[in-house]
Design a protein around this motif. Sequence first.
Motif, PDB file in Angstrom:
ATOM      1  N   ALA A 190      -9.287  -6.678   0.653  1.00 52.26           N
ATOM      2  CA  ALA A 190     -10.202  -6.233   1.703  1.00 52.26           C
ATOM      3  C   ALA A 190     -11.580  -6.778   1.403  1.00 52.26           C
ATOM      4  CB  ALA A 190     -10.234  -4.713   1.744  1.00 52.26           C
ATOM      5  N   ILE A 191     -12.332  -7.002   2.454  1.00 56.11           N
ATOM      6  CA  ILE A 191     -13.720  -7.437   2.277  1.00 56.11           C
ATOM      7  C   ILE A 191     -14.592  -6.230   2.580  1.00 56.11           C
ATOM      8  CG2 ILE A 191     -13.879  -8.430   4.637  1.00 56.11           C
ATOM      9  CD1 ILE A 191     -15.568 -10.712   3.237  1.00 56.11           C
ATOM     10  N   THR A 192     -15.607  -6.021   1.760  1.00 54.48           N
ATOM     11  CA  THR A 192     -16.410  -4.810   1.954  1.00 54.48           C
ATOM     12  C   THR A 192     -17.863  -5.046   1.551  1.00 54.48           C
ATOM     13  OG1 THR A 192     -16.710  -2.508   1.263  1.00 54.48           O
ATOM     14  CG2 THR A 192     -15.610  -3.952  -0.310  1.00 54.48           C
ATOM     15  N   ASP A 193     -18.761  -4.386   2.285  1.00 55.37           N
ATOM     16  CA  ASP A 193     -20.178  -4.423   1.893  1.00 55.37           C
ATOM     17  C   ASP A 193     -20.552  -3.127   1.172  1.00 55.37           C
ATOM     18  OD1 ASP A 193     -20.223  -2.588   3.953  1.00 55.37           O
ATOM     19  OD2 ASP A 193     -21.553  -3.739   5.254  1.00 55.37           O
ATOM     20  N   GLY A 194     -19.524  -2.332   0.863  1.00 54.86           N
ATOM     21  CA  GLY A 194     -19.752  -1.082   0.140  1.00 54.86           C
ATOM     22  C   GLY A 194     -19.696   0.120   1.058  1.00 54.86           C
ATOM     23  N   LYS A 195     -19.855  -0.132   2.353  1.00 57.43           N
ATOM     24  CA  LYS A 195     -19.814   0.974   3.312  1.00 57.43           C
ATOM     25  C   LYS A 195     -18.688   0.790   4.314  1.00 57.43           C
ATOM     26  CE  LYS A 195     -24.615   1.864   2.614  1.00 57.43           C
ATOM     27  NZ  LYS A 195     -25.910   1.262   2.824  1.00 57.43           N
ATOM     28  N   ILE A 196     -18.559  -0.450   4.772  1.00 52.32           N
ATOM     29  CA  ILE A 196     -17.480  -0.790   5.706  1.00 52.32           C
ATOM     30  C   ILE A 196     -16.442  -1.580   4.929  1.00 52.32           C
ATOM     31  CG2 ILE A 196     -16.938  -2.185   7.749  1.00 52.32           C
ATOM     32  CD1 ILE A 196     -18.684   0.112   8.521  1.00 52.32           C
ATOM     33  N   ILE A 197     -15.184  -1.288   5.186  1.00 48.81           N
ATOM     34  CA  ILE A 197     -14.130  -2.059   4.508  1.00 48.81           C
ATOM     35  C   ILE A 197     -13.168  -2.602   5.559  1.00 48.81           C
ATOM     36  CG2 ILE A 197     -12.873   0.101   3.935  1.00 48.81           C
ATOM     37  CD1 ILE A 197     -11.925  -1.523   1.362  1.00 48.81           C
ATOM     38  N   ARG A 198     -12.905  -3.903   5.494  1.00 49.95           N
ATOM     39  CA  ARG A 198     -12.002  -4.522   6.459  1.00 49.95           C
ATOM     40  C   ARG A 198     -10.916  -5.286   5.707  1.00 49.95           C
ATOM     41  NH1 ARG A 198     -14.577  -3.116  10.794  1.00 49.95           N
ATOM     42  NH2 ARG A 198     -16.632  -3.846  11.415  1.00 49.95           N
ATOM     43  N   THR A 199      -9.671  -4.943   5.999  1.00 48.65           N
ATOM     44  CA  THR A 199      -8.585  -5.582   5.235  1.00 48.65           C
ATOM     45  C   THR A 199      -8.243  -6.954   5.808  1.00 48.65           C
ATOM     46  OG1 THR A 199      -7.017  -4.363   6.587  1.00 48.65           O
ATOM     47  CG2 THR A 199      -7.501  -3.454   4.418  1.00 48.65           C
TER      48      THR A 199
END
Length: 430
Positions: A198-207
């Motif tokens: 998953a890619i994440t900015d620490g708040k939003i996570i998108r698989t």
Amino acid sequence: MKILVIGGGGREHAIVQKLKESKQETEIFVAPGNGGIGQIAKCINIKETNIDEMVNFAVNNNIDLVIVTPDDPLVIGMVDALESKGIKAFGPRSVAAVLEGSKSYAKAFMKRHNIPTARYKDFTSYYEAKEYLKQQTKYPLVIKADGLAFGKGVIIAQDKTTALETIKNIMLDRCFGKSGSKIIIEEFLEGIEISVMAITDGKIIRTLTSAMDHKRIYDNDLGPNTGGMGAIAPHPLYTKSLAKECNEKIFKPTIKGMLKEDRLFKGILYFGIMLTINGPYVIEYNCRFGDPETQVVLPLLDNDLLELILAVCDGKLAKVEVKQKAGSTACVIMASGGYPITYQKGYPIHGLEQAKTIPDLTIYHAGTIFDKDMSQFLTSGGRVLGVTAYATTLNDAIKKAYQGVKVISFKDGVYRSDIGRKTGVTNEHI
Ligand code: AMP
Ligand code: GLY
């Protein structure tokens, strides 16, 4: 945009290839890179764990973005060092990379946040671990060195004798060095493994698309563990409802938990999941792109990877959707004979030009160098190439990948002939 990618395997080749497809104009440097990467980017001879030299290179060359890919530099704080000099860096800081850097941290974290994982105990005393093992009656048991151990720190002990020998090797003889000062002993989970990045900015996570790795060297999952002998994507058992369950029970609680513990995680978070009869359990977290999963997942990503990475660095992932291409991919790793134990290097690789003519086939280089005098690629590592194919169906992707493998050769080369065809998983799904 001047980009520096840290690393030099098949995974990095796939990342660089995808970055080259960006609509932004880029100049890409890779440290240390490899023979194949050298054909599409500039390779820089700096060791991937040499933080000082890497930061100096980035500063002196006005690098706009550094993508730190392997586990070691992340765990020892390369992102922290780059950011302290004002350089944009993709990957978790060391406080967050601890999810991979310390298995005991990861296990305690999962316990604190109610994330399903195998029951475990951790030990810093060899004698306490020994006493504990003596009382256990149910085998196999899984023994893990706490720290990074080149992917070799997990031992599945089938019986008490092996278990006792294993803890002696790790804790007393220190076969993994400092990583063995603490160990975890955990219950063996039975099930099917699924990799989800998953890619994440620490708040939003998108698989990203799910994948299946093949860790053992021989067909039918026999022989010692390797860095991965092949992969397919998407994973045939990762259904929409399972994805939803993982999201609720695992992905979201992980990101929330890290935020709560003041360890904001930005970058790629890899979930090694065991699908058991009781649902999905986390076997491990990796704080980075998986290898060889990246080689099958990125070709199915229908986004500009650079745009996604920049959104993470700027904390704006909420504004970008991740899009997936339809179809499937399969990657067959061609390795040097004797890998993962001992092997020879320096053999010429034949057939690469012929393989290039097969449509939808991409060859990611892992352990290769380009010999300028001889004008050819030579083997230079255990895993040499990742022959990767895309097709509408998984079956066709597998067939095409093997079509590529058949025309490539080097002395003593080996590969698994059952990638994507694990009994009980794919046979009935393709
Ligand atoms: P790792 O080095 O953490 O990727 O673990 C290596 C492999 O060991 C995993 O991919 C699994 O196949 C296996 N493994 C780790 N933990 C467990 C467990 N609790 N039960 C069964 N297999 C495990
Ligand atoms: N494929 C598993 C890993 O990258 O660790």
